[in-house]
Design an enzyme around this catalytic site. Structure first.
Site, short mmCIF file in Angstrom:
data_model
loop_
_atom_site.label_atom_id
_atom_site.label_comp_id
_atom_site.label_asym_id
_atom_site.label_seq_id
_atom_site.Cartn_x
_atom_site.Cartn_y
_atom_site.Cartn_z
N ASN A 1 50.28 40.89 33.26
CA ASN A 1 49.57 42.02 33.87
C ASN A 1 48.79 41.53 35.10
O ASN A 1 47.93 40.66 34.98
CB ASN A 1 48.63 42.62 32.82
N GLU B 1 53.41 49.40 21.61
CA GLU B 1 52.74 48.14 21.94
C GLU B 1 51.53 48.05 21.02
O GLU B 1 50.63 48.90 21.06
CB GLU B 1 52.28 48.10 23.41
N THR C 1 38.14 48.18 30.73
CA THR C 1 39.56 47.98 30.52
C THR C 1 39.96 48.94 29.41
O THR C 1 39.09 49.58 28.81
CB THR C 1 39.87 46.51 30.13
N THR C 2 41.27 49.07 29.14
CA THR C 2 41.70 49.99 28.09
C THR C 2 41.03 49.60 26.78
O THR C 2 41.17 48.47 26.32
CB THR C 2 43.24 49.92 27.94
N GLU D 1 52.10 50.80 33.13
CA GLU D 1 51.15 51.43 32.20
C GLU D 1 50.55 52.65 32.89
O GLU D 1 50.17 52.58 34.07
CB GLU D 1 50.00 50.47 31.88
N ARG E 1 41.62 52.44 40.75
CA ARG E 1 40.55 51.45 40.99
C ARG E 1 41.09 50.05 41.29
O ARG E 1 40.42 49.24 41.87
CB ARG E 1 39.61 51.39 39.79
N ARG F 1 46.05 53.43 37.50
CA ARG F 1 45.03 54.32 36.90
C ARG F 1 44.87 55.57 37.75
O ARG F 1 45.09 55.54 38.96
CB ARG F 1 43.70 53.59 36.78
N HIS G 1 46.78 42.63 24.72
CA HIS G 1 45.37 42.91 25.02
C HIS G 1 44.48 41.82 24.42
O HIS G 1 44.43 41.65 23.21
CB HIS G 1 44.88 44.28 24.53
N GLY G 2 43.82 41.08 25.31
CA GLY G 2 42.87 40.06 24.87
C GLY G 2 43.51 38.74 24.48
O GLY G 2 42.81 37.82 24.06
N ARG H 1 36.73 43.97 47.86
CA ARG H 1 36.36 43.83 49.27
C ARG H 1 37.15 44.78 50.17
O ARG H 1 37.11 44.65 51.38
CB ARG H 1 36.61 42.38 49.73
N HIS I 1 48.96 48.67 35.70
CA HIS I 1 48.42 49.95 35.24
C HIS I 1 47.99 50.73 36.47
O HIS I 1 47.04 50.34 37.14
CB HIS I 1 47.23 49.66 34.31
N ASP J 1 47.00 43.45 37.24
CA ASP J 1 45.94 44.36 37.71
C ASP J 1 44.72 43.60 38.24
O ASP J 1 44.06 44.03 39.19
CB ASP J 1 45.41 45.25 36.57
N HIS J 2 44.41 42.48 37.58
CA HIS J 2 43.17 41.76 37.93
C HIS J 2 43.21 41.20 39.35
O HIS J 2 42.18 41.00 39.97
CB HIS J 2 42.92 40.64 36.91
N1 PXP Z 1 48.40 45.79 27.25
C1 PXP Z 1 47.74 46.92 27.66
C2 PXP Z 1 48.26 48.25 27.19
C3 PXP Z 1 46.63 46.84 28.50
O1 PXP Z 1 46.00 47.97 28.89
C4 PXP Z 1 46.21 45.56 28.95
C5 PXP Z 1 45.03 45.46 29.88
O2 PXP Z 1 45.27 46.06 31.09
C6 PXP Z 1 46.92 44.44 28.52
C7 PXP Z 1 47.99 44.58 27.66
C8 PXP Z 1 46.54 43.05 28.96
O3 PXP Z 1 45.27 42.76 28.47
P1 PXP Z 1 44.52 41.42 28.95
O4 PXP Z 1 44.26 41.58 30.41
O5 PXP Z 1 43.30 41.41 28.10
O6 PXP Z 1 45.47 40.29 28.66
#
Ligand code: PXP
Length: 235
Positions: A6, A153, A98-99, A68, A48, A44, A189-190, A17, A42, A8-9
């Site tokens: 993922n 998922e 986050t989600t 996503e 964002r 959104r 996630h996590g 910025r 994702h 997104d970060h």
């Molecule tokens: N799966 C889903 C559905 C998520 O929303 C996210 C976070 O955007 C992730 C996986 C990845 O989570 P993490 O960034 O904590 O690894």
């Protein structure tokens, strides 16, 4: 076991910025070079982090794309235009960092359920596979099958936070239930380098979606190496 990273970060940093760097598409190329099977992003509703143009450019890359999104008409239109390999429907709240949790497929709000059902059908009618992001809960898994999702998922956030054997067991039980009723399974996630091993060993999982841990490690060792290390941790 596939790894979807993922990114997104990376876009979050760029948007902080309002710059053009770092570019999530360059990040996607680096994680694919490091062994990722694809990328997850994702889009959104409040845009964002990931922007529409990012998703279009990500679609043109060689790896798999898991988009996503919330179950809205706008997002369905975008997905149908872009045809990602998979759409993962997630709950979305404006104020969350986050989600936070999985979808509530047993929601008592009827309009929410019919909206979800419509979006799933629209996407599937156009040949797009659909995954539902849910907690490892018997009723949620059963409802995902009623909705005829292709994938679920499993939300691993609680296991990652609590590190309790009971939480790992819940993931295993939910995966077994999903397998028996014919749902395909991803999880995420996590997850990080320390906690990913036991999840990767749950039978039947096809893909792990991991973002934060890889991007954070990538700041120190580069994204290609951080992805390679995650592939090793998964093995
Ligand atoms: N799966 C889903 C559905 C998520 O929303 C996210 C976070 O955007 C992730 C996986 C990845 O989570 P993490 O960034 O904590 O690894």
């Amino acid at each position: 076991m596939r790894l979807g990273v993922n990114i997104d970060h990376v876009a979050t940093l760029r948007q902080a910025r309002q710059e053009t760097i770092p570019d999530p598409v360059s990040a996607a190329r680096a994680v694919i070079a490091g062994g990722a099977d694809g990328v997850v992003c994702h889009l959104r509703e409040d845009r964002r982090h990931i922007q529409d143009a990012d998703v279009r450019r990500l679609r043109a890359l060689p790896g798999r794309l898991d988009l996503e999104m919330a179950a809205t008409d706008e997002m369905a239109r975008i997905a149908i235009r872009l045809k990602p390999d998979l759409v993962t429907i997630v709950p979305e709240k404006r104020r969350e960092l986050t989600t936070e949790g999985g979808l509530d497929l047993k929601s008592k709000v009827k309009s929410k359920n019919s909206k979800l059902r419509n979006v799933i059908r629209k996407l599937q009618d156009k040949g797009i596979l659909v995954s539902l992001f849910i907690d490892p809960d018997h009723d949620q898994v059963a409802e995902a099958a009623v909705l005829q999702a292709d994938f679920i998922e499993l939300h691993t956030g609680r296991y990652c936070r609590k590190r309790a054997p009971r939480e790992l067991e819940k993931l295993g039980v939910a995966a077994q239930q999903a397998r028996l009723i014919g749902l395909r399974i991803n999880a995420g996630h996590g997850l990080d380098y320390q906690n990913v091993g036991p999840v990767a060993r749950i039978p039947g999982l096809e893909e792990l979606n991991i973002g934060f841990a890889i991007i954070a490690r990538g700041l120190l060792v580069g994204l290609e190496e951080a992805t390679r290390e995650m592939k090793e941790a998964i093995k």
